[in-house]
Design an enzyme around this catalytic site. Structure first.
Site, short mmCIF file in Angstrom:
data_model
loop_
_atom_site.label_atom_id
_atom_site.label_comp_id
_atom_site.label_asym_id
_atom_site.label_seq_id
_atom_site.Cartn_x
_atom_site.Cartn_y
_atom_site.Cartn_z
N TYR A 239 60.64 34.80 59.48
CA TYR A 239 61.90 34.27 58.95
C TYR A 239 61.65 33.62 57.58
CZ TYR A 239 65.92 31.08 58.56
OH TYR A 239 67.03 30.39 58.11
N LYS B 171 63.21 34.63 53.79
CA LYS B 171 63.93 33.73 52.89
C LYS B 171 63.20 33.59 51.54
CE LYS B 171 67.35 32.81 55.74
NZ LYS B 171 68.73 33.21 55.47
N1 LIG Z 1 70.70 26.58 61.27
C1 LIG Z 1 69.85 26.12 60.37
O1 LIG Z 1 69.20 25.07 60.55
C2 LIG Z 1 69.65 26.85 59.07
C3 LIG Z 1 68.81 26.27 58.10
C4 LIG Z 1 68.60 26.96 56.91
C5 LIG Z 1 69.22 28.18 56.70
N2 LIG Z 1 70.03 28.73 57.66
C6 LIG Z 1 70.65 30.03 57.38
O2 LIG Z 1 72.05 29.88 57.43
C7 LIG Z 1 72.66 31.12 57.76
C8 LIG Z 1 73.66 30.91 58.88
O3 LIG Z 1 72.97 30.47 60.02
P1 LIG Z 1 73.61 29.53 61.15
O4 LIG Z 1 72.67 28.40 61.31
O5 LIG Z 1 75.02 29.26 60.88
O6 LIG Z 1 73.40 30.46 62.44
P2 LIG Z 1 74.43 31.31 63.32
O7 LIG Z 1 75.53 30.47 63.83
O8 LIG Z 1 73.57 32.05 64.27
O9 LIG Z 1 75.05 32.31 62.26
C9 LIG Z 1 74.44 33.48 61.89
C10 LIG Z 1 75.52 34.49 61.63
O10 LIG Z 1 74.89 35.69 61.16
C11 LIG Z 1 75.41 36.74 61.91
N3 LIG Z 1 74.52 37.89 61.98
C12 LIG Z 1 73.25 37.93 62.45
N4 LIG Z 1 72.80 39.19 62.40
C13 LIG Z 1 73.81 39.95 61.89
C14 LIG Z 1 73.98 41.32 61.62
N5 LIG Z 1 73.02 42.21 61.87
N6 LIG Z 1 75.15 41.74 61.10
C15 LIG Z 1 76.15 40.87 60.86
N7 LIG Z 1 76.07 39.56 61.12
C16 LIG Z 1 74.90 39.11 61.63
C17 LIG Z 1 75.69 36.18 63.28
O11 LIG Z 1 76.57 37.04 63.97
P3 LIG Z 1 76.74 37.00 65.57
O12 LIG Z 1 77.64 35.84 65.82
O13 LIG Z 1 77.34 38.31 65.89
O14 LIG Z 1 75.36 36.82 66.13
C18 LIG Z 1 76.29 34.84 62.89
O15 LIG Z 1 77.65 34.98 62.58
C19 LIG Z 1 71.53 32.08 58.11
O16 LIG Z 1 71.25 32.90 56.99
C20 LIG Z 1 70.37 31.13 58.39
O17 LIG Z 1 69.12 31.73 58.16
C21 LIG Z 1 70.26 28.08 58.84
#
Ligand SMILES: NC(=O)c1ccc[n+]([C@@H]2O[C@H](COP(=O)([O-])OP(=O)(O)OC[C@H]3O[C@@H](n4cnc5c(N)ncnc54)[C@H](OP(=O)(O)O)[C@@H]3O)[C@@H](O)[C@H]2O)c1
Length: 322
Positions: free
Chosen positions: A202, A206
């Site tokens: 991961y 990034k």
């Molecule tokens: N959470 C953290 O602490 C954190 C920290 C730094 C960065 N981020 C980044 O922030 C972004 C959003 O993450 P989040 O924390 O909000 O997690 P999340 O709620 O799991 O959101 C991820 C989203 O991406 C979608 N997704 C995953 N694979 C996909 C695919 N093949 N095609 C289309 N959509 C897809 C998921 O869809 P489904 O609902 O269908 O699974 C979901 O809507 C990500 O890029 C993550 O790496 C998160």
């Protein structure tokens, strides 16, 4: 600031400000908007007056429920929100989606490439391990396919448009052992299951997408296109952590998703000074880790040579932005 000091600052001292920028008349697309940061970013931008918000998601039912939730909490018109299908694990889906954007939307002001995943399971989708396909290749493909539309909108409406990638602070601790691969073998090595370090994967995804943001800024300076391309990071929310004890600790320390989502809204409101830059916590910040110095420049070049070949194989001509 060290990675640890920056973590303490982010989680305990600094809170991203409440967004106040206006999105009046703007058309916005957010990938992965069915939950989490994407959903909360959409909610913010609807509150701030966006006229059209497209939730680009693979699970349409889940996204429809998210749209209803936004509508109920903001009392926006039901026309403001639309759900469009997009599966980032399929290059065909990415291309169908992009073609639809080009033909059906009169303008695109803001694109937030938020969809992403972190997994310890090695699985291939298309020609790469899934994290690489989703977080890097499909995200880059969208950036190149939609850059002309963002440029056209900027020219037609005398404005600046944004393509903002949701990165992660964890890029900084990527070890990226695969970077020792011989020339031209970076992706082949990442795709070798027997050598894969899925604990680092991961973070690597990034790191690589940060290189892409920097590369696009080199290929298309702001003076030539008025399309601002940048990378944000939302701070640690609890869902990226696998280990149980760490998960409990992070749950206590973590930011609410709504607060993390403010950093996404800031990324698409900040000016041309953010082009090609990393903007965690609403602040332009020099990048660190493997992006630094001559090593970083050399690595970015190697990544670009191989990534460009992949993108051109999917859609010939896609990487020429001029
Ligand atoms: N959470 C953290 O602490 C954190 C920290 C730094 C960065 N981020 C980044 O922030 C972004 C959003 O993450 P989040 O924390 O909000 O997690 P999340 O709620 O799991 O959101 C991820 C989203 O991406 C979608 N997704 C995953 N694979 C996909 C695919 N093949 N095609 C289309 N959509 C897809 C998921 O869809 P489904 O609902 O269908 O699974 C979901 O809507 C990500 O890029 C993550 O790496 C998160």
């Amino acid at each position: 600031m060290s990675f640890f000091a920056a973590f303490i600052y982010r989680q305990f001292i600094h809170e991203p400000p409440v967004p106040i920028a206006s999105f009046k008349d703007k058309t916005i697309i957010v990938t992965g908007a069915s939950s989490g940061l994407g959903l909360e970013a959409c909610r913010w931008m609807v509150r701030l007056g966006a006229s059209q918000v497209i939730l680009a998601c693979r699970n349409v039912d889940k996204a429809e429920a998210a749209a209803k939730d936004i509508q109920a909490t903001t009392l926006c018109s039901s026309d403001t929100l639309k759900v469009w299908h997009l599966d980032m694990s399929s290059y065909a889906s990415v291309q169908v989606f992009s073609d639809r954007v080009k033909t059906e939307l009169p303008r695109v002001d803001v694109f937030i490439a938020n969809a992403g995943l972190g997994t310890r399971t090695f699985r291939m989708t298309e020609d790469n391990e899934e994290t690489i396909t989703t977080n890097l290749i499909s995200t880059s493909l969208l950036a190149f396919l939609l850059h002309p539309k963002l440029r056209e909108t900027a020219t037609k409406y005398s404005t600046q448009t944004h393509f903002t990638v949701v990165g992660s602070e964890l890029y900084e601790v990527a070890k990226f052992k695969e970077s020792k691969a011989p020339a031209g073998q970076l992706f082949a090595t990442l795709n070798d299951k027997s050598k894969a370090n899925m604990f680092d994967r991961y973070n690597v995804s990034k790191l690589l997408v940060m290189f892409v943001v920097k590369q696009i800024a080199l290929l298309s300076p702001i003076s030539s296109s008025e399309v601002i391309v940048n990378c944000v990071a939302p701070g640690e929310l609890h869902r990226e952590i696998d280990n149980r004890a760490a998960r409990i600790a992070i749950k206590l320390l973590a930011r609410p998703t709504e607060v993390g989502a403010r950093t996404l809204v800031h990324g698409v409101s900040v000016g041309p000074e953010s082009h090609g830059q990393y903007v965690p916590d609403c602040k332009i910040t020099p990048t660190a880790g493997l992006t630094k110095g001559e090593v970083g420049v050399e690595l970015q070049g190697r990544v670009w040579v191989e990534l460009r070949q992949k993108l051109e194989a999917i859609r010939p001509g896609v990487t020429s932005l001029s």
